[in-house]
Design a protein around this motif. Structure first.
Motif, PDB file in Angstrom:
ATOM      1  N   GLY A  14       8.341   8.113   3.769  1.00 55.49           N
ATOM      2  CA  GLY A  14       7.919   7.171   4.802  1.00 55.49           C
ATOM      3  C   GLY A  14       6.687   6.361   4.462  1.00 55.49           C
ATOM      4  O   GLY A  14       6.297   5.462   5.207  1.00 55.49           O
ATOM      5  N   MET A  15       6.067   6.644   3.310  1.00 58.99           N
ATOM      6  CA  MET A  15       4.806   5.983   2.985  1.00 58.99           C
ATOM      7  C   MET A  15       4.950   4.484   2.720  1.00 58.99           C
ATOM      8  O   MET A  15       4.026   3.731   2.989  1.00 58.99           O
ATOM      9  N   ARG A  20       3.298  -0.836   4.542  1.00 60.16           N
ATOM     10  CA  ARG A  20       3.707  -2.171   4.969  1.00 60.16           C
ATOM     11  C   ARG A  20       3.325  -2.458   6.423  1.00 60.16           C
ATOM     12  O   ARG A  20       2.758  -3.512   6.726  1.00 60.16           O
ATOM     13  N   ASP A  21       3.597  -1.511   7.328  1.00 61.44           N
ATOM     14  CA  ASP A  21       3.466  -1.778   8.758  1.00 61.44           C
ATOM     15  C   ASP A  21       2.157  -1.293   9.381  1.00 61.44           C
ATOM     16  O   ASP A  21       1.780  -1.760  10.450  1.00 61.44           O
ATOM     17  N   TYR A  22       1.508  -0.334   8.725  1.00 64.11           N
ATOM     18  CA  TYR A  22       0.285   0.245   9.290  1.00 64.11           C
ATOM     19  C   TYR A  22      -0.785   0.358   8.206  1.00 64.11           C
ATOM     20  O   TYR A  22      -1.160   1.457   7.799  1.00 64.11           O
ATOM     21  N   PRO A  23      -1.272  -0.766   7.717  1.00 60.92           N
ATOM     22  CA  PRO A  23      -2.212  -0.733   6.588  1.00 60.92           C
ATOM     23  C   PRO A  23      -3.490   0.045   6.878  1.00 60.92           C
ATOM     24  O   PRO A  23      -4.049   0.668   5.981  1.00 60.92           O
ATOM     25  N   ILE A  29      -5.188   7.319   4.699  1.00 62.67           N
ATOM     26  CA  ILE A  29      -4.512   8.327   3.885  1.00 62.67           C
ATOM     27  C   ILE A  29      -4.981   8.228   2.437  1.00 62.67           C
ATOM     28  O   ILE A  29      -5.208   9.250   1.779  1.00 62.67           O
ATOM     29  N   VAL A  30      -5.142   7.010   1.933  1.00 66.59           N
ATOM     30  CA  VAL A  30      -5.664   6.818   0.571  1.00 66.59           C
ATOM     31  C   VAL A  30      -7.060   7.430   0.464  1.00 66.59           C
ATOM     32  O   VAL A  30      -7.369   8.130  -0.513  1.00 66.59           O
ATOM     33  N   ALA A  31      -7.902   7.196   1.458  1.00 62.47           N
ATOM     34  CA  ALA A  31      -9.261   7.752   1.445  1.00 62.47           C
ATOM     35  C   ALA A  31      -9.220   9.282   1.466  1.00 62.47           C
ATOM     36  O   ALA A  31      -9.993   9.938   0.760  1.00 62.47           O
ATOM     37  N   LEU A  32      -8.331   9.862   2.256  1.00 61.17           N
ATOM     38  CA  LEU A  32      -8.183  11.313   2.294  1.00 61.17           C
ATOM     39  C   LEU A  32      -7.717  11.831   0.938  1.00 61.17           C
ATOM     40  O   LEU A  32      -8.224  12.842   0.433  1.00 61.17           O
TER      41      LEU A  32
END
Length: 111
Positions: A14-15, A20-23, A29-32
């Motif tokens: 789902g990523m 795309r829809d929830y930057p 998530i990238v920061a985590l």
């Protein structure tokens, strides 16, 4: 649980939609991901082996396979090292996740 690699290649199916829809959520998530994979105490190779074991224990075939392939390509992880990880899976999670992991390893090693 989001299964991911340090280089922002996420294994969760789902990523792509999240990106795309929830930057804003994707960036969180990238920061985590960056906070988790620091290499401060455990090096990234060790963290990769742990992630592989967690995915195998959860019987997540897709993520386990991707972790195995990534570990082999990025770090030269050997078949015997992966089997050691799967031995811990056997001890902690039982025969079904272990045998599934061994099957995946066989498929990965054939390529």
């Amino acid at each position: 649980m989001v299964n991911c690699m340090k280089e922002q290649v996420f294994f969760g199916e789902g990523m792509a939609m999240v990106k795309r829809d929830y930057p804003d959520l994707y960036e969180a998530i990238v920061a985590l991901n960056e906070a988790a994979y620091t290499g401060k105490v455990l090096d990234y190779r060790t963290q990769k082996l742990i992630a592989m074991g967690i995915n195998a224990a959860a019987s997540d075939e897709r993520a386990t396979k991707k972790q195995m392939i990534s570990a082999i390509k990025e770090f030269g992880v050997t078949k015997d090292e992966i089997v050691d990880v799967l031995r811990v899976v056997l001890l902690t999670s039982g025969m079904p996740p272990f045998t599934k992991g061994m099957k995946i390893l066989g498929e990965v090693m054939e390529k």
